[in-house]
Design a protein around this motif. Sequence first.
Motif, PDB file in Angstrom:
ATOM      1  N   ASP A  29     -21.157  14.486 -21.289  1.00 54.83           N
ATOM      2  CA  ASP A  29     -19.836  14.713 -21.884  1.00 54.83           C
ATOM      3  C   ASP A  29     -18.959  15.600 -21.000  1.00 54.83           C
ATOM      4  OD1 ASP A  29     -21.089  17.124 -22.255  1.00 54.83           O
ATOM      5  OD2 ASP A  29     -20.781  17.208 -24.420  1.00 54.83           O
ATOM      6  N   GLN A  57     -21.649  14.684 -29.057  1.00 59.99           N
ATOM      7  CA  GLN A  57     -20.427  14.075 -28.549  1.00 59.99           C
ATOM      8  C   GLN A  57     -20.647  12.575 -28.368  1.00 59.99           C
ATOM      9  OE1 GLN A  57     -17.739  16.025 -28.296  1.00 59.99           O
ATOM     10  NE2 GLN A  57     -19.023  17.745 -28.930  1.00 59.99           N
ATOM     11  N   GLU A  58     -19.569  11.823 -28.376  1.00 66.38           N
ATOM     12  CA  GLU A  58     -19.641  10.371 -28.229  1.00 66.38           C
ATOM     13  C   GLU A  58     -20.363   9.970 -26.938  1.00 66.38           C
ATOM     14  OE1 GLU A  58     -19.482   6.578 -29.423  1.00 66.38           O
ATOM     15  OE2 GLU A  58     -18.780   8.267 -30.615  1.00 66.38           O
ATOM     16  N   ALA A  59     -20.075  10.672 -25.852  1.00 61.46           N
ATOM     17  CA  ALA A  59     -20.720  10.356 -24.573  1.00 61.46           C
ATOM     18  C   ALA A  59     -22.229  10.580 -24.641  1.00 61.46           C
ATOM     19  CB  ALA A  59     -20.112  11.194 -23.452  1.00 61.46           C
ATOM     20  N   GLU A  60     -22.646  11.631 -25.348  1.00 64.00           N
ATOM     21  CA  GLU A  60     -24.078  11.898 -25.504  1.00 64.00           C
ATOM     22  C   GLU A  60     -24.738  10.792 -26.329  1.00 64.00           C
ATOM     23  OE1 GLU A  60     -24.356  16.753 -25.490  1.00 64.00           O
ATOM     24  OE2 GLU A  60     -23.547  15.770 -27.273  1.00 64.00           O
TER      25      GLU A  60
END
Length: 140
Positions: A25, A105-108
Motif C-alpha cells: 500500500d 488496505q485495498e492494496a493489501e
Amino acid sequence: MQNEVHALSPQDCLLALMIAVSASDADIRTAELVKIESAVNLLPIFGGYDEDRLKVVMQIVFDLFEQEDGLDALFGLIREHLPERLNETAYALACDVAAADGQLQEAELRLLEEIRYELNIDRLHAAAIERGARARHTTL
C-alpha cells in the motif's frame, strides 16, 4: 544483486512475502515492521536465520516492486525457492503483517488474494488462516 536473488532461502521467501504485503500500500507502518521483526526473532521457522539478510531481502523486494513485472518476478522466486509445504506458513505470516496495524488496505487485500492464488492455498484453509490473523490482532 543477481547472485543474492538466486540465493534465496525458504526463510528469505517468507520474509519477502511479509515485506511485500507491508509495502503493497506504499505505506510501511511501524506495526507491520514490528510484526516482521518479531516473527524473525521469535518463530521457530526463523531459528538460526541471519538477521542481516533482512536488509538484503527488503532491497530485493523494493527493487522488484519498481519493475513493471516485479510482482510476477517475486512470485517466480517464491515458487522456485519456497518448499510447497511452507505455502500456508507463508500465507499466515503475510496475513499477520496485513492485520498488524488494524487496517486492511485495498492494496493489501489484493496482494493477499494474489498470494492465495500463486501459492495455491485452499479457500477453506485461507479462511481459517485469515480468521486466526484477525483474532490475534483484534483490539478492544
